[in-house]
Design an enzyme around this catalytic site. Sequence first.
Site, short mmCIF file in Angstrom:
data_model
loop_
_atom_site.label_atom_id
_atom_site.label_comp_id
_atom_site.label_asym_id
_atom_site.label_seq_id
_atom_site.Cartn_x
_atom_site.Cartn_y
_atom_site.Cartn_z
CE1 TYR A 142 -44.55 -15.67 -3.21
CE2 TYR A 142 -42.97 -16.40 -1.71
CZ TYR A 142 -43.83 -16.66 -2.43
OH TYR A 142 -43.69 -18.02 -2.95
CE LYS A 187 -57.27 -16.08 -13.83
NZ LYS A 187 -57.70 -17.03 -14.86
CG ASP A 219 -56.13 -19.49 -16.23
OD1 ASP A 219 -55.45 -18.94 -16.75
OD2 ASP A 219 -57.32 -19.69 -15.95
CG ASP A 243 -43.47 -20.20 -5.08
OD1 ASP A 243 -42.46 -20.96 -5.06
OD2 ASP A 243 -44.32 -20.58 -4.32
CG ASP A 247 -42.15 -25.92 -6.83
OD1 ASP A 247 -40.82 -25.34 -6.70
OD2 ASP A 247 -42.66 -26.61 -5.53
C1 IPM Z 1 -38.83 -20.95 -3.95
C2 IPM Z 1 -39.49 -21.49 -2.27
C3 IPM Z 1 -39.69 -20.26 -1.50
C4 IPM Z 1 -40.66 -19.35 -2.25
C5 IPM Z 1 -40.07 -20.44 -0.08
C6 IPM Z 1 -39.22 -21.63 0.63
C7 IPM Z 1 -40.28 -19.47 0.64
O1 IPM Z 1 -40.55 -22.09 -2.79
O2 IPM Z 1 -37.83 -20.29 -3.79
O3 IPM Z 1 -39.57 -21.12 -4.73
O4 IPM Z 1 -41.80 -19.55 -1.94
O5 IPM Z 1 -40.24 -18.46 -2.77
MG MG Z 2 -41.06 -22.48 -4.69
#
Ligand code: IPM
Ligand code: MG
Length: 353
Positions: A142, A187, A219, A243, A247
Amino acid sequence: MNLNIALLPGDGIGPEIAAQGVAVADAVARRCGHSIHYHTAICGAEAIDITGDPFPEETFRTCMEADAVLFAAVGDPRYDNAPTAAVRPEQGLLAMRKRLGLYANIRPITTFPGLTHMSPLKDDIVSGADFVCIRELTGGMYFGQKHQDSDSAYDTNIYTRHEVERILRVAYGYARRRRRHLTVVDKANVLASSRLWRQVAREMEPQYPDVVTDYMFVDNAAMRIVTEPCFFDVIVTENTFGDILTDEASCITGSMGLLPSASTGEHTPVFEPVHGSWPQAKGLNIANPLAQILSVAMLFEHFGLNDEGAIIRQAVSASLDANVRTPDIQVAGAPHYGTTDVGAWIANYICHA
Ligand code: IPM
Ligand code: MG
């Protein structure tokens, strides 16, 4: 306690859910004798429109001067299909993380009994899943050196020993307060940066003999989260893997609208829902405010106000039991409740329970 909170409602559904977070924080403050002062500041697309900067200097100063930041969401469809846009709302979020030194992102994944039927996983697999993902938030790809021309591009996944050590210390701290099981996700079979993570973790492991440490390739971890989520207690991982995995992990609980997070580090901590700004729902009063409300619980707990956190969690459970739910998690045949109804019900419960 006196708390100064920087309030960053942001874009999309952000202002609607932030208002419910505030209503609940105020209810807890009234009940427990705290006084909270809010200092509202702009960020994201709104801030770009007004100042050209998604995290303006004034917002940064407001955050630095506060005890905590209550953040909602940023993002705007105007930028989604604009690869050449010079600034984007999400850059405001990244700037906030970097400038506040928020290297530790804490994302608890909890299932609520009575909601597991909404999970894409079978009930018996997801029931009882309860783990925390500790995501490194200010390093890796990032923020590493980037390059892009029309023929090639790269992002540098750089980590220093110092960055790895400090996030592992946070993760071990959580493991000690929980079921004493830490999974280091990397990884290391492919990436040099991951091999540094693993080396540092192996060096630190003997300092925490009371915690079981295991190592898992990312993975495999992605697979395990959907096949055996109850295996995990605390996961620690680098920024990009965190990240993606969070999700994935967030949706196994039934709705992303339920999950709060805390980001802590060098300066003011930030409390925010894991979900985004859902622009299509803006102004419709349908967004689920629970992730924001549970972020307020994490905020209180950060300051050692555990009873206050527990009051909020209990009120949230009560609202679910009473089927006072927004449409994303409502059961068939039950009445319709909007964002404001759910927030008001929970605030009222806290005042009177
Ligand atoms: C998160 C989001 C952010 C990230 C985006 C919106 C930049 O997906 O907080 O997980 O990738 O960190
Ligand atoms: Mg995210």
